[in-house]
Design a protein around this motif. Structure first.
Motif, PDB file in Angstrom:
ATOM      1  N   LEU A  44     -11.177 -28.945 -28.634  1.00 44.90           N
ATOM      2  CA  LEU A  44     -12.327 -28.182 -28.352  1.00 44.90           C
ATOM      3  C   LEU A  44     -13.188 -27.498 -29.181  1.00 44.90           C
ATOM      4  N   ASN A  45     -12.424 -26.839 -30.347  1.00 46.62           N
ATOM      5  CA  ASN A  45     -13.154 -25.994 -31.328  1.00 46.62           C
ATOM      6  C   ASN A  45     -13.515 -26.964 -32.564  1.00 46.62           C
ATOM      7  N   ALA A  46     -13.109 -28.350 -32.397  1.00 48.61           N
ATOM      8  CA  ALA A  46     -13.475 -29.153 -33.570  1.00 48.61           C
ATOM      9  C   ALA A  46     -14.995 -29.736 -33.242  1.00 48.61           C
ATOM     10  N   PHE A  47     -15.342 -29.759 -32.040  1.00 52.99           N
ATOM     11  CA  PHE A  47     -16.752 -30.204 -31.713  1.00 52.99           C
ATOM     12  C   PHE A  47     -17.661 -29.298 -31.209  1.00 52.99           C
ATOM     13  N   PRO A  48     -18.954 -29.326 -31.876  1.00 53.37           N
ATOM     14  CA  PRO A  48     -20.121 -28.311 -31.661  1.00 53.37           C
ATOM     15  C   PRO A  48     -20.343 -28.355 -30.088  1.00 53.37           C
ATOM     16  N   THR A  49     -20.626 -27.151 -29.467  1.00 56.23           N
ATOM     17  CA  THR A  49     -20.614 -27.142 -27.916  1.00 56.23           C
ATOM     18  C   THR A  49     -21.893 -27.812 -27.479  1.00 56.23           C
ATOM     19  N   ILE A  50     -22.218 -28.210 -26.380  1.00 56.91           N
ATOM     20  CA  ILE A  50     -23.366 -28.887 -26.064  1.00 56.91           C
ATOM     21  C   ILE A  50     -24.702 -27.902 -26.048  1.00 56.91           C
ATOM     22  N   GLU A  51     -24.345 -26.450 -25.886  1.00 53.28           N
ATOM     23  CA  GLU A  51     -25.439 -25.742 -26.090  1.00 53.28           C
ATOM     24  C   GLU A  51     -25.810 -25.196 -27.521  1.00 53.28           C
ATOM     25  N   GLY A  52     -25.011 -25.829 -28.466  1.00 55.22           N
ATOM     26  CA  GLY A  52     -25.103 -25.505 -29.737  1.00 55.22           C
ATOM     27  C   GLY A  52     -24.477 -24.459 -30.317  1.00 55.22           C
ATOM     28  N   GLY A  53     -25.000 -23.331 -29.876  1.00 56.82           N
ATOM     29  CA  GLY A  53     -23.962 -22.028 -29.936  1.00 56.82           C
ATOM     30  C   GLY A  53     -23.745 -21.609 -31.647  1.00 56.82           C
ATOM     31  N   GLU A  54     -23.179 -20.347 -31.961  1.00 58.83           N
ATOM     32  CA  GLU A  54     -23.140 -19.961 -33.264  1.00 58.83           C
ATOM     33  C   GLU A  54     -21.826 -20.063 -33.498  1.00 58.83           C
ATOM     34  N   GLU A 110     -17.776 -21.016 -35.006  1.00 58.75           N
ATOM     35  CA  GLU A 110     -17.402 -21.821 -36.017  1.00 58.75           C
ATOM     36  C   GLU A 110     -16.729 -23.111 -35.743  1.00 58.75           C
ATOM     37  N   LEU A 111     -16.813 -24.167 -36.264  1.00 63.78           N
ATOM     38  CA  LEU A 111     -16.187 -25.382 -35.909  1.00 63.78           C
ATOM     39  C   LEU A 111     -14.861 -25.171 -36.817  1.00 63.78           C
ATOM     40  N   ILE A 112     -13.874 -25.823 -36.380  1.00 65.19           N
ATOM     41  CA  ILE A 112     -12.700 -25.814 -37.001  1.00 65.19           C
ATOM     42  C   ILE A 112     -12.263 -27.500 -37.270  1.00 65.19           C
ATOM     43  N   THR A 113     -11.325 -27.687 -38.221  1.00 67.90           N
ATOM     44  CA  THR A 113     -10.523 -29.068 -38.606  1.00 67.90           C
ATOM     45  C   THR A 113      -9.168 -28.778 -38.498  1.00 67.90           C
ATOM     46  N   MET A 114      -8.717 -29.807 -37.973  1.00 64.91           N
ATOM     47  CA  MET A 114      -6.887 -29.636 -37.806  1.00 64.91           C
ATOM     48  C   MET A 114      -6.485 -30.659 -39.166  1.00 64.91           C
ATOM     49  N   PRO A 115      -6.224 -30.097 -40.187  1.00 65.39           N
ATOM     50  CA  PRO A 115      -5.828 -31.104 -41.142  1.00 65.39           C
ATOM     51  C   PRO A 115      -4.597 -31.821 -40.911  1.00 65.39           C
ATOM     52  N   GLY A 116      -3.786 -32.837 -41.625  1.00 63.72           N
ATOM     53  CA  GLY A 116      -2.865 -33.138 -41.329  1.00 63.72           C
ATOM     54  C   GLY A 116      -2.622 -34.604 -40.572  1.00 63.72           C
ATOM     55  N   GLN A 117      -1.631 -35.112 -40.626  1.00 65.60           N
ATOM     56  CA  GLN A 117      -1.456 -36.500 -39.794  1.00 65.60           C
ATOM     57  C   GLN A 117      -0.836 -36.376 -38.744  1.00 65.60           C
ATOM     58  N   PRO A 118      -1.172 -37.270 -37.536  1.00 65.78           N
ATOM     59  CA  PRO A 118      -0.311 -37.364 -36.362  1.00 65.78           C
ATOM     60  C   PRO A 118       1.094 -37.889 -36.495  1.00 65.78           C
ATOM     61  N   PRO A 119       2.192 -37.659 -35.843  1.00 63.27           N
ATOM     62  CA  PRO A 119       3.547 -38.171 -36.361  1.00 63.27           C
ATOM     63  C   PRO A 119       3.737 -39.667 -36.409  1.00 63.27           C
ATOM     64  N   GLU A 136      -8.944 -16.538 -32.274  1.00 58.26           N
ATOM     65  CA  GLU A 136      -9.480 -16.025 -33.452  1.00 58.26           C
ATOM     66  C   GLU A 136      -8.590 -15.415 -34.622  1.00 58.26           C
ATOM     67  N   SER A 137      -7.462 -14.734 -34.083  1.00 61.84           N
ATOM     68  CA  SER A 137      -6.577 -14.270 -35.228  1.00 61.84           C
ATOM     69  C   SER A 137      -6.056 -15.329 -35.753  1.00 61.84           C
ATOM     70  N   VAL A 138      -5.582 -16.319 -34.923  1.00 59.35           N
ATOM     71  CA  VAL A 138      -4.792 -17.495 -35.580  1.00 59.35           C
ATOM     72  C   VAL A 138      -5.754 -18.507 -36.510  1.00 59.35           C
ATOM     73  N   VAL A 139      -6.834 -18.603 -36.297  1.00 58.84           N
ATOM     74  CA  VAL A 139      -7.917 -19.074 -37.262  1.00 58.84           C
ATOM     75  C   VAL A 139      -8.004 -18.428 -38.595  1.00 58.84           C
ATOM     76  N   ASP A 140      -8.072 -17.037 -38.416  1.00 63.99           N
ATOM     77  CA  ASP A 140      -8.534 -16.343 -39.199  1.00 63.99           C
ATOM     78  C   ASP A 140      -7.146 -16.238 -40.404  1.00 63.99           C
ATOM     79  N   TRP A 183      -5.043 -24.618 -39.435  1.00 63.87           N
ATOM     80  CA  TRP A 183      -6.372 -25.018 -39.111  1.00 63.87           C
ATOM     81  C   TRP A 183      -7.702 -24.307 -40.045  1.00 63.87           C
ATOM     82  N   LEU A 184      -8.650 -25.057 -40.594  1.00 71.03           N
ATOM     83  CA  LEU A 184      -9.693 -24.376 -41.292  1.00 71.03           C
ATOM     84  C   LEU A 184     -10.796 -24.555 -40.658  1.00 71.03           C
ATOM     85  N   LYS A 185     -11.544 -23.468 -41.148  1.00 67.25           N
ATOM     86  CA  LYS A 185     -12.912 -23.093 -40.421  1.00 67.25           C
ATOM     87  C   LYS A 185     -13.850 -24.212 -41.282  1.00 67.25           C
ATOM     88  N   LEU A 186     -14.858 -24.841 -40.690  1.00 75.68           N
ATOM     89  CA  LEU A 186     -15.529 -25.664 -41.071  1.00 75.68           C
ATOM     90  C   LEU A 186     -16.865 -24.915 -41.735  1.00 75.68           C
TER      91      LEU A 186
END
Ligand SMILES: Nc1ncnc2c1ncn2[C@@H]1O[C@H](COP(=O)(O)OP(=O)(O)OP(=O)(O)O)[C@@H](O)[C@H]1O
Ligand code: SF4
Ligand SMILES: [Mg+2]
Length: 338
Positions: free
Chosen positions: A252-262, A264-273, A326-330, A335-338
């Motif tokens: 959910l946080n890797a996609f821009p919201t429909i409203e646009g919003g401010e 920050e997006l994240i990316t989840m590096p790494g590979q699935p199992p 918020e504290s987890v991504v910080d 997870w990396l902020k884009l």
């Protein structure tokens, strides 16, 4: 009673290098008139599940455990004749590539007429009239029934396949990435058409996509898959507002919201199992910023979180993972902020 009830489904592929467990203990249900979206990264087992519903797995793939009940019939164990009667008539399938699904040597109209006449006792003239109505319904000109697949553009072919999928007013439409091969504008139109036509014929929809915003716009319920497992399932308004699995939260946080919003997006590096050697502990452990020691040693089961929301995560059973986001991504580098 649900229209479709999938229970404890295991599916394996046999390869030269060993077996691949593409679905692991998957359970979900779809009610009459309900729209269910299945999301997850490439290779997590979405198409495998879709194909298993109509016994369309390739020869090296098989259901090794579980049941798929469709209106009282177990599609895993029922005979071929019953399954043939159910295909198209009761359950139809829209695939990613219409070119592979349509027969190149027959016109669109003839293919629709054949589908209708195989299942219903109607005259050719009558069936041809219905084929004309159907191609109009999906936004093509009536004359297109006399075109061969290669005479149509990608979007038109996709529409023709949707017309075929609707021909017998099925009770369940399966759509596996129905628009991936198309440009964005055509994608939008076709998704809208699938959505409204499903309502027009009072059908249920099982739609598979990489794109969680498609699910938000189209579906009542969502299933989130990760590494062959369903890690979260529930009504859209619950899962999107209060996700109970870190992977869902990440999506959910890797996609821009429909409203646009401010936001920050994240990316989840790494590979699935690796599904050839699936982990015995939590499948999301390697990529999870919420992981704890216990997650390295045990595999969480889906547990109930609200009326009809389920998730498989030890930590979210005890704490509000959304509040900690918020504290987890910080603080985490997982997870990396884009
Ligand atoms: N015919 C096959 N033989 C062996 N392995 C297969 C076969 N088809 C799929 N797999 C494997 O099964 C797993 C699930 O594949 P599947 O196609 O169901 O994923 P998916 O979620 O639909 O991915 P995508 O989003 O890319 O379409 C993958 O690891 C894939 O490599
Ligand atoms: S069980 Fe642990 S590793 Fe798995 S998703 Fe939950 S917090 Fe992350
Ligand atoms: Mg797929």
């Amino acid at each position: 009673m649900s229209l479709l009830e999938v229970k404890n489904l295991d599916i394996e592929y046999q390869t030269k290098k060993g077996s691949i467990k593409a679905a692991n203990d998957v359970s979900f249900s779809i009610d009459q008139n309900e729209k269910f979206g299945l999301v997850g990264e490439s290779g997590c087992g979405k198409s495998t599940i879709a194909k298993s519903l109509l016994r369309l797995l390739p020869d090296n793939g098989a259901v090794t455990n579980g049941s798929i009940m469709f209106d009282g019939t177990d599609l895993v164990s029922t005979d071929e004749k019953t399954l043939r009667d159910i295909r198209w008539d009761e359950i139809s399938f829209i695939t990613q590539s219409a070119m592979n699904a349509l027969d190149p040597v027959y016109t669109i109209g003839n293919q629709i007429v054949e589908a209708i006449q195989t299942h219903e006792n109607v005259s050719k003239k009558n069936a041809r009239n219905r084929a004309g109505d159907l191609v109009e319904l999906v936004g093509l000109e009536r004359e297109r029934i006399d075109s061969y697949p290669h005479q149509l553009s990608g979007g038109m072919r996709q529409r023709a396949m949707i017309a075929m999928a609707l021909a017998l007013n099925p009770r369940l439409i399966i759509a596996d990435e129905p628009t991936t091969a198309l440009d964005v504008i055509t994608q939008d139109h076709i998704l809208e058409e699938i959505n409204t036509l499903t309502d027009t014929i009072n059908s249920s929809l099982f739609i598979i996509t990489h794109d969680i915003s498609v699910v938000a716009e189209t579906c009542d319920k969502v299933g989130v898959m990760y590494g062959g497992e369903l890690v979260e399932v529930g009504p859209i308004e619950e899962v999107f507002v209060n996700p109970q699995h870190p992977y869902t939260l990440g999506l959910l946080n890797a996609f821009p919201t429909i409203e646009g919003g401010e936001d920050e997006l994240i990316t989840m590096p790494g590979q699935p199992p690796d599904l050839q050697d699936p982990p015995q502990n939590c499948s999301f452990y390697e990529r999870c910023p919420y992981r704890e020691e216990r997650c390295a040693h045990a595999d969480p089961e889906l547990t109930r979180r609200s009326d009809s929301q389920y998730a498989a995560c030890f930590v979210s059973e005890e704490r509000d993972i959304g509040a900690e986001y918020e504290s987890v991504v910080d603080k985490e580098e997982v997870w990396l902020k884009l």
